[in-house]
Design an enzyme around this catalytic site. Structure first.
Site, PDB file in Angstrom:
ATOM      1  N   THR A 187       0.738   0.051  -0.752  1.00  9.43           N
ATOM      2  CA  THR A 187       2.198  -0.390  -0.833  1.00  9.43           C
ATOM      3  C   THR A 187       2.323  -1.441  -1.855  1.00  9.43           C
ATOM      4  OG1 THR A 187       2.455   0.159   1.690  1.00  9.43           O
ATOM      5  CG2 THR A 187       3.646  -1.807   0.801  1.00  9.43           C
ATOM      6  N   ILE A 216       8.899   4.529  11.029  1.00  8.54           N
ATOM      7  CA  ILE A 216       9.283   3.340  10.182  1.00  8.54           C
ATOM      8  C   ILE A 216       8.328   2.543  10.500  1.00  8.54           C
ATOM      9  CG2 ILE A 216      11.062   1.814   9.844  1.00  8.54           C
ATOM     10  CD1 ILE A 216      13.102   4.285  10.643  1.00  8.54           C
ATOM     11  N   GLY A 217       7.824   1.769   9.129  1.00  9.95           N
ATOM     12  CA  GLY A 217       6.859   0.715   9.217  1.00  9.95           C
ATOM     13  C   GLY A 217       7.657  -0.606   9.068  1.00  9.95           C
TER      14      GLY A 217
HETATM   15  N1  ASP Z   1       2.565  -1.764   5.687  1.00  8.89           N
HETATM   16  C1  ASP Z   1       2.849  -0.361   5.419  1.00  8.89           C
HETATM   17  C2  ASP Z   1       3.269   0.460   6.404  1.00  8.89           C
HETATM   18  O1  ASP Z   1       2.525   0.219   7.554  1.00  8.89           O
HETATM   19  C3  ASP Z   1       1.286   0.212   4.900  1.00  8.89           C
HETATM   20  C4  ASP Z   1       0.716  -0.656   3.752  1.00  8.89           C
HETATM   21  O2  ASP Z   1       1.061  -1.853   3.766  1.00  8.89           O
HETATM   22  O3  ASP Z   1      -0.074  -0.119   3.239  1.00  8.89           O
HETATM   23  O4  ASP Z   1       4.013   1.399   6.386  1.00  8.89           O
END
Ligand code: ASP
Length: 321
Positions: A187, A216-217
């Site tokens: 990310t 959704i994250g």
């Molecule tokens: N935080 C992101 C999610 O959970 C993934 C990541 O940061 O690598 O969608």
């Protein structure tokens, strides 16, 4: 008061034995993007323009889990999401479930500037993209061979079943580490304060490999993965469910606002005390130009620079030692 910028390319379980062929292109890409941000700040660009510019560039680099290079859902599709926030005006925009938009972060900015809303997702977000005339491509453009392989491996390991309420165990059997370049991290995020003291943040992601369709994250959730106000700008990365539960980005700002903590103390408290180990990393800047890059994972690709000449690039955290 001077400008400052920090960016990340994802936090997670990053092995110290990371092969050079995995590390070097990511490091070079982060340094390149940092330089773009530095030059924009030196040229007097607003923090909001700088974070969008840098994240667009990161989205275009296929080594990161955002834009081209986004990890895949359990159906083998991409569902990208992004969020941008301007600390001075508290205006923000977010998007989720994008399948064809080349730069999710710029669509998030258009949501912020051209709609009465904050957050558009899935079909509505795609329709808005077309209405605004932003660059779109066939969804296959985002699906890299590396991510097809990552999805296959994640399915074999049933990797999405993470208990995000608990500390993540350090990986000993190499199931989730990036020892061999098999990463689910990546990310991207950027925070900046310009020399007028404006704070902004931007985060963009493909989410989590093997995520359920429709998941959704934290990235597009204001106050979880992304938040800025007049005190600080924060971009988080890690396991989204843990970051949402911890209201990570807003808690950093809240500790500064309500408790008078410095950015460093506020971020340390949130990363070390509020989110189980192995789940989170963040980059943040304050209005006075303080920079913090912290994670409770074994690593986070990160880089920063400040007007007084300080600059840092790092991958691993002290936890690795
Ligand atoms: N935080 C992101 C999610 O959970 C993934 C990541 O940061 O690598 O969608």
């Amino acid at each position: 008061m001077g400008w400052a910028i920090a960016l990340h390319g994802g936090a997670g379980d990053i092995s110290v034995n990371l092969p050079a062929e995995f590390r070097q292109p990511r490091e070079a890409a982060l340094r390149h993007c940092l330089q773009i941000g530095i030059e924009a700040l030196k040229a007097g660009k607003l923090a909001l323009d700088v974070v969008e510019l840098v994240v667009r560039e990161l989205e275009n680099i296929p080594f990161f889990n955002a834009g081209r290079g986004s990890v895949l859902t359990s159906n083998g599709t991409v569902e990208m999401e992004a969020c941008i926030m301007d600390g001075k005006t508290m205006k923000c925009g977010a998007v989720s479930g994008l399948k064809t938009v080349v730069n999710a972060i710029s669509l998030a900015r258009l949501v912020m500037e051209k709609t009465p809303h904050i957050y558009l997702a899935f079909d509505g977000a795609e329709a808005f993209a077309r209405e605004q005339g932003v660059d779109t491509v066939d969804s296959s453009h985002f699906i890299t061979p590396g991510n097809i392989e990552r999805l296959k491996q994640a399915k074999e390991a049933n990797r999405v079943q993470i208990d995000y309420t608990q500390p993540v165990k350090k990986d000993t059997d190499n199931e989730t580490s990036v020892e061999d370049g098999d990463s689910q991290i990546g990310t991207v995020g950027c925070v900046a304060v310009d020399n007028q003291g404006n704070l902004s943040t931007a985060t963009s992601t493909g989410g989590f490999v093997n995520k359920m369709v429709g998941r959704i994250g934290d990235t597009p959730i204001i106050g979880a993965g992304t938040y800025a106000n007049n005190l600080c700008a924060v971009s988080a990365t890690g396991i989204g469910e843990a970051i949402i539960r911890g209201t990570v980005a807003r808690d950093v700002a809240a500790l500064m606002e309500f408790k008078g903590l410095s950015l460093k103390d506020a971020a340390s408290y949130v990363v070390e005390e509020r989110v189980p180990r192995g789940n989170v990393g963040l980059v943040a800047v304050s209005a006075s130009g303080e920079v913090v890059m912290l994670c409770n994972t074994t690593g986070m690709f990160r880089a920063c620079a400040t007007e007084d000449g300080y600059s840092e690039f790092a991958i691993w955290s002290a936890l690795q030692n």
